[in-house]
Design a protein around this motif. Structure first.
Motif, PDB file in Angstrom:
ATOM      1  N   ASN A  47      -7.930   1.649   1.462  1.00  0.00           N
ATOM      2  CA  ASN A  47      -6.796   2.211   2.326  1.00  0.00           C
ATOM      3  C   ASN A  47      -7.032   2.765   3.453  1.00  0.00           C
ATOM      4  O   ASN A  47      -7.959   3.761   3.690  1.00  0.00           O
ATOM      5  CB  ASN A  47      -6.157   3.643   1.520  1.00  0.00           C
ATOM      6  CG  ASN A  47      -4.911   4.334   1.974  1.00  0.00           C
ATOM      7  OD1 ASN A  47      -4.798   4.200   2.953  1.00  0.00           O
ATOM      8  ND2 ASN A  47      -4.215   5.182   1.154  1.00  0.00           N
ATOM      9  N   GLY A  75       1.109  -1.221   0.041  1.00  0.00           N
ATOM     10  CA  GLY A  75      -0.047  -0.149   0.050  1.00  0.00           C
ATOM     11  C   GLY A  75       0.797   1.521   0.007  1.00  0.00           C
ATOM     12  O   GLY A  75       1.811   1.317   0.501  1.00  0.00           O
ATOM     13  N   LYS A  76       0.102   2.316  -0.627  1.00  0.00           N
ATOM     14  CA  LYS A  76       0.979   3.594  -0.351  1.00  0.00           C
ATOM     15  C   LYS A  76       0.075   4.683   0.223  1.00  0.00           C
ATOM     16  O   LYS A  76      -1.286   4.429  -0.043  1.00  0.00           O
ATOM     17  CB  LYS A  76       1.217   4.203  -2.169  1.00  0.00           C
ATOM     18  CG  LYS A  76       2.320   3.195  -2.745  1.00  0.00           C
ATOM     19  CD  LYS A  76       2.594   3.718  -4.066  1.00  0.00           C
ATOM     20  CE  LYS A  76       3.867   2.872  -4.741  1.00  0.00           C
ATOM     21  NZ  LYS A  76       4.077   3.505  -6.088  1.00  0.00           N
ATOM     22  N   GLU A  77       0.708   5.620   0.617  1.00  0.00           N
ATOM     23  CA  GLU A  77      -0.112   6.693   1.108  1.00  0.00           C
ATOM     24  C   GLU A  77      -1.495   7.117   0.581  1.00  0.00           C
ATOM     25  O   GLU A  77      -2.479   7.443   1.225  1.00  0.00           O
ATOM     26  CB  GLU A  77       0.663   7.764   1.982  1.00  0.00           C
ATOM     27  CG  GLU A  77       0.183   8.725   2.660  1.00  0.00           C
ATOM     28  CD  GLU A  77       1.123   9.063   3.839  1.00  0.00           C
ATOM     29  OE1 GLU A  77       0.829   9.410   5.018  1.00  0.00           O
ATOM     30  OE2 GLU A  77       2.443   9.076   3.470  1.00  0.00           O
ATOM     31  N   SER A 126      -8.268  -6.968  -2.054  1.00  0.00           N
ATOM     32  CA  SER A 126      -8.181  -5.469  -1.859  1.00  0.00           C
ATOM     33  C   SER A 126      -8.962  -4.922  -0.895  1.00  0.00           C
ATOM     34  O   SER A 126      -9.984  -5.587  -0.596  1.00  0.00           O
ATOM     35  CB  SER A 126      -8.525  -4.971  -3.246  1.00  0.00           C
ATOM     36  OG  SER A 126      -7.596  -5.253  -4.095  1.00  0.00           O
ATOM     37  N   SER A 166      -2.767   5.799  -2.132  1.00  0.00           N
ATOM     38  CA  SER A 166      -3.412   4.882  -3.081  1.00  0.00           C
ATOM     39  C   SER A 166      -4.923   4.697  -2.512  1.00  0.00           C
ATOM     40  O   SER A 166      -5.224   4.831  -1.279  1.00  0.00           O
ATOM     41  CB  SER A 166      -2.832   3.573  -3.042  1.00  0.00           C
ATOM     42  OG  SER A 166      -1.576   3.723  -3.449  1.00  0.00           O
ATOM     43  N   ARG A 167      -5.905   4.617  -3.346  1.00  0.00           N
ATOM     44  CA  ARG A 167      -7.401   4.107  -2.975  1.00  0.00           C
ATOM     45  C   ARG A 167      -7.480   2.975  -2.131  1.00  0.00           C
ATOM     46  O   ARG A 167      -8.098   2.819  -1.188  1.00  0.00           O
ATOM     47  CB  ARG A 167      -8.329   4.369  -4.304  1.00  0.00           C
ATOM     48  CG  ARG A 167      -9.743   4.320  -3.751  1.00  0.00           C
ATOM     49  CD  ARG A 167     -10.513   4.372  -5.057  1.00  0.00           C
ATOM     50  NE  ARG A 167     -10.630   3.209  -5.933  1.00  0.00           N
ATOM     51  CZ  ARG A 167     -11.298   2.197  -5.844  1.00  0.00           C
ATOM     52  NH1 ARG A 167     -12.468   2.200  -4.955  1.00  0.00           N
ATOM     53  NH2 ARG A 167     -11.330   1.120  -6.584  1.00  0.00           N
ATOM     54  N   THR A 168      -6.878   1.948  -2.789  1.00  0.00           N
ATOM     55  CA  THR A 168      -7.020   0.570  -1.919  1.00  0.00           C
ATOM     56  C   THR A 168      -5.712   0.074  -1.803  1.00  0.00           C
ATOM     57  O   THR A 168      -4.388   0.608  -2.439  1.00  0.00           O
ATOM     58  CB  THR A 168      -7.765  -0.393  -2.796  1.00  0.00           C
ATOM     59  OG1 THR A 168      -7.045  -0.468  -4.149  1.00  0.00           O
ATOM     60  CG2 THR A 168      -9.161  -0.017  -3.110  1.00  0.00           C
ATOM     61  N   TRP A 169      -5.481  -0.663  -0.715  1.00  0.00           N
ATOM     62  CA  TRP A 169      -4.155  -1.427  -0.563  1.00  0.00           C
ATOM     63  C   TRP A 169      -4.614  -3.113  -0.937  1.00  0.00           C
ATOM     64  O   TRP A 169      -5.791  -3.430  -1.062  1.00  0.00           O
ATOM     65  CB  TRP A 169      -3.891  -1.484   0.914  1.00  0.00           C
ATOM     66  CG  TRP A 169      -3.326  -0.053   1.317  1.00  0.00           C
ATOM     67  CD1 TRP A 169      -3.264   0.974   0.413  1.00  0.00           C
ATOM     68  CD2 TRP A 169      -2.515   0.328   2.516  1.00  0.00           C
ATOM     69  NE1 TRP A 169      -2.761   2.107   1.214  1.00  0.00           N
ATOM     70  CE2 TRP A 169      -2.257   1.537   2.565  1.00  0.00           C
ATOM     71  CE3 TRP A 169      -2.284  -0.126   3.856  1.00  0.00           C
ATOM     72  CZ2 TRP A 169      -1.595   2.325   3.365  1.00  0.00           C
ATOM     73  CZ3 TRP A 169      -1.691   0.369   4.764  1.00  0.00           C
ATOM     74  CH2 TRP A 169      -1.425   1.694   4.632  1.00  0.00           C
TER      75      TRP A 169
END
Length: 255
Positions: free
Chosen positions: A109, A89-91, A106, A93-96
């Motif tokens: 986030n 995940g990224k800060e 999925s 991103s809509r989903t992790w």
């Protein structure tokens, strides 16, 4: 008619069982966090567990917060995740993504999720404490591998390190000890008594509505159009109102 009643009853039972199972899994993680937070200095840190607040401007009428730590160093808002496996995940991103054995799942986030919690607290404290400092902490279960998570502002850690994370973020006192009790009073006055079942129904309804909007190429966040764009890492579907709206549906890597 009888089939319709029976079918409705069956769906209600499934919903109740789903809520119960999700709550059971969540409760285990929340209990672990509760235990770890006992390490904090009780004079400087006060804790509120599992509270629902009115969701000002949100898509649901309430927002459920796992833990709020009110201290002289600001307010720490903790979102607990009982996920195992490798987490990507990224800060922004809509989903992790969770990779567990041969499964790929999925999920929303949790930083965005926790931001909604912080906004709910902010909205009830902005008159009395407009300059309050807020810290977002996402606490995963011990079975999660967090090496692939890329964040800078929020703190992501395992549950066993949650009290250490709070201590690390406690660098500057922003309120006095006497303010802690006042803030707790304000939060308690604004808590909602909505049931877990009603809260879950609202979330499911919003999710379904958002899926329908996406099918019609409508941004579920702002109502703009969803369009295909070319980004640094390939093509993706995003909102036409960028940069005001940063909703991203998917990203396709270049072949």
């Amino acid at each position: 008619m009888e089939w319709g009643i029976a079918n409705g009853f069956f769906l209600a039972v499934i919903l109740v069982l789903t809520v119960f199972w999700a709550k059971f899994k969540g409760d285990i993680g929340e209990l672990a966090v509760t235990y770890k937070l006992k390490d904090l200095d009780k004079e400087k840190y006060r804790i509120i567990h599992d509270i629902k607040l009115k969701n000002m401007g949100g898509s649901t009428s309430t927002t459920q917060i796992d833990h709020i730590v009110i201290s002289t160093y600001g307010i720490f808002v903790i979102e607990t995740k009982s996920y195992k496996g490798k987490i990507y995940g990224k800060e922004k991103s809509r989903t992790w993504t969770q990779y567990l054995s041969n499964q790929k799942n999925s999920f929303m986030n949790p930083i965005f999720q926790n931001y909604a919690h912080i906004r709910a607290i902010e909205s009830i404290l902005e008159d009395s404490y407009p300059e309050m400092t807020y810290h977002s902490i996402i606490a995963f279960s011990g079975g999660a591998n967090l090496d692939a998570i890329e964040v800078t502002k929020a703190k992501v850690c395992k549950i066993r390190y949650v009290s250490e994370a709070i201590k690390d973020l406690s660098t500057e006192e922003v309120i006095g000890k006497e303010d802690i009790g006042k803030i707790i009073e304000i939060v308690e006055k604004n808590k909602s008594h909505q049931t877990d079942l009603t809260h879950t129904r609202e979330i499911k309804k919003v999710k379904k509505e958002n899926e329908e909007k996406i099918k019609d190429n409508i941004c579920p966040k702002c109502g703009g159009n969803l369009v295909e764009k070319e980004g640094k890492y390939g093509k993706f579907i995003g909102c036409s109102n960028f940069p005001k709206c940063r909703f991203v549906l998917s990203q396709k890597k270049k072949s």
